[in-house]
Enzyme design. Sequence first.
Site, PDB file in Angstrom:
ATOM      1  N   CYS A 137       9.601  68.669  12.753  1.00  0.00           N
ATOM      2  CA  CYS A 137      10.746  69.146  13.537  1.00  0.00           C
ATOM      3  C   CYS A 137      10.345  69.410  14.985  1.00  0.00           C
ATOM      4  O   CYS A 137       9.793  70.469  15.301  1.00  0.00           O
ATOM      5  CB  CYS A 137      11.318  70.410  12.896  1.00  0.00           C
ATOM      6  SG  CYS A 137      12.698  71.100  13.827  1.00  0.00           S
ATOM      7  N   CYS A 140      12.003  72.418  16.567  1.00  0.00           N
ATOM      8  CA  CYS A 140      11.425  73.711  16.185  1.00  0.00           C
ATOM      9  C   CYS A 140      10.058  73.926  16.858  1.00  0.00           C
ATOM     10  O   CYS A 140       9.760  75.018  17.321  1.00  0.00           O
ATOM     11  CB  CYS A 140      11.218  73.792  14.674  1.00  0.00           C
ATOM     12  SG  CYS A 140      12.531  73.075  13.675  1.00  0.00           S
ATOM     13  N   ASP A 141       9.223  72.880  16.884  1.00  0.00           N
ATOM     14  CA  ASP A 141       7.817  73.078  17.251  1.00  0.00           C
ATOM     15  C   ASP A 141       7.384  72.418  18.562  1.00  0.00           C
ATOM     16  O   ASP A 141       6.255  72.628  19.004  1.00  0.00           O
ATOM     17  CB  ASP A 141       6.912  72.535  16.114  1.00  0.00           C
ATOM     18  CG  ASP A 141       7.174  73.248  14.799  1.00  0.00           C
ATOM     19  OD1 ASP A 141       7.573  74.428  14.836  1.00  0.00           O
ATOM     20  OD2 ASP A 141       6.984  72.627  13.736  1.00  0.00           O
TER      21      ASP A 141
END
Length: 319
Positions: A137, A140-141
């Site tokens: 992701c 997300c990261d």
Amino acid sequence: MSAPLYTRMLILGSGPAGLSAAIYGARAGLAPIVVQGIQPGGQLMTTTDVENYPGYREVIQGPWLMEEMKAQAEHVGAKIIWDSITEVDLSQRPFRLLGDGGKVYACDVLVIATGAQARWLGLESETLLRGKGVSACATCDGFFFRGKKVAVIGGGNTAVEEAIFLTNHSDDVTLIHRREQLRAEQILQQRLFANRKIKVMWNTVVERFVAGDDPQGLIGIDLSDTVTGAASHLLVDGCFVAIGHAPATELFRHESRLELDAEGYIKVQGGTTQTSIRGVFACGDVMDRIYRQAVTAAGTGCMAALDAQKFLAAEGFTS
Ligand code: FAD
Ligand code: NAP
């Protein structure tokens, strides 16, 4: 053990499919309960720009859209519960389901909208380095790799969007694809090829993710060319695996009455959301191996609620 929480209509999943089923179910007077699972809002919570959900001329954000859907479902009377189902007994009605914290649910109709989960390459080195440089992701990261070298694996919409998104954080993004043609839609391909921060490696597969000694994070990827067989190494600090999603049907592996196809998607009867078990309906990515879009998930969520309502009426339940 506490008495089961009974509801006429239980919905598993709070992505576009589950929340659309909840909106239609609530407006039909079925007072649905939505068990939202470990990813409240579903897959769109892991993305940023959504440009193809009808009704919005400007770009909207995935998490915002899901907040709106949730608020709408609650507004019309659906109850949304923070729990995840771990066991199901679909042998008789009311169906019984067990939540993660031990709560038991009972329902006359069940709508399965458990969606899909990210697929992994299946390499041992990938498992070892997940969360230490290997992720599924970018939204997300990606932030953790500000100013660093990153790679994305895959050639679909997700991979291309992730690569473009990562250029917000990195000037050195490599998209690694196993073929010489992308699967992503044309408009995304055009944006990818126009972005000077992105290189594409064609006909290339990952052999191994390589860890450094200190700290023990990703430092590079061993690759091979699928045409020539030539080995190469790419120095990267982060790698995002974006090779698609698998239907979330693990929960039903012991429920042989619920028919799945060879890839694990729930089978439904042509043109409906009715599964092989009477009173159990499936919608969204968990039953759709072809379209897998937010709008189609929402559409089949609506269908599931209408199918469920019709089923209950035929069985003599009134709202
Ligand atoms: P999901 O969104 O996968 O939701 C599944 C739900 O089920 C989750 O809430 C989860 O917590 C719940 N669940 C799972 N297991 C359990 C359990 N055991 N008990 C209870 N609940 C459970 N589509 C577009 O149309 N436009 C886009 O721009 C777009 N961008 C995308 C970007 C990314 C990065 C990704 C990954 C997908 C994107 N998609 C996009 C596809 C879209 O997100 C999906 O098609 C859509 O989310 C599917 O909705 P769904 O409700 O079927 O499942
Ligand atoms: P996808 O369309 O299934 O694409 C997966 C990609 O990963 C393919 O390019 C595939 O290669 C590659 N791949 C699969 N297994 C691999 C492996 N073992 N090793 C290396 N590469 C592998 O998945 P997705 O991109 O996640 O998209 C899923 C669905 O969500 C699609 O329906 C998509 O349209 C939708 N989505 C839409 C948007 C949008 O509308 N903006 C954004 C994201 C996702 P091959 O091409 O060789 O098969």
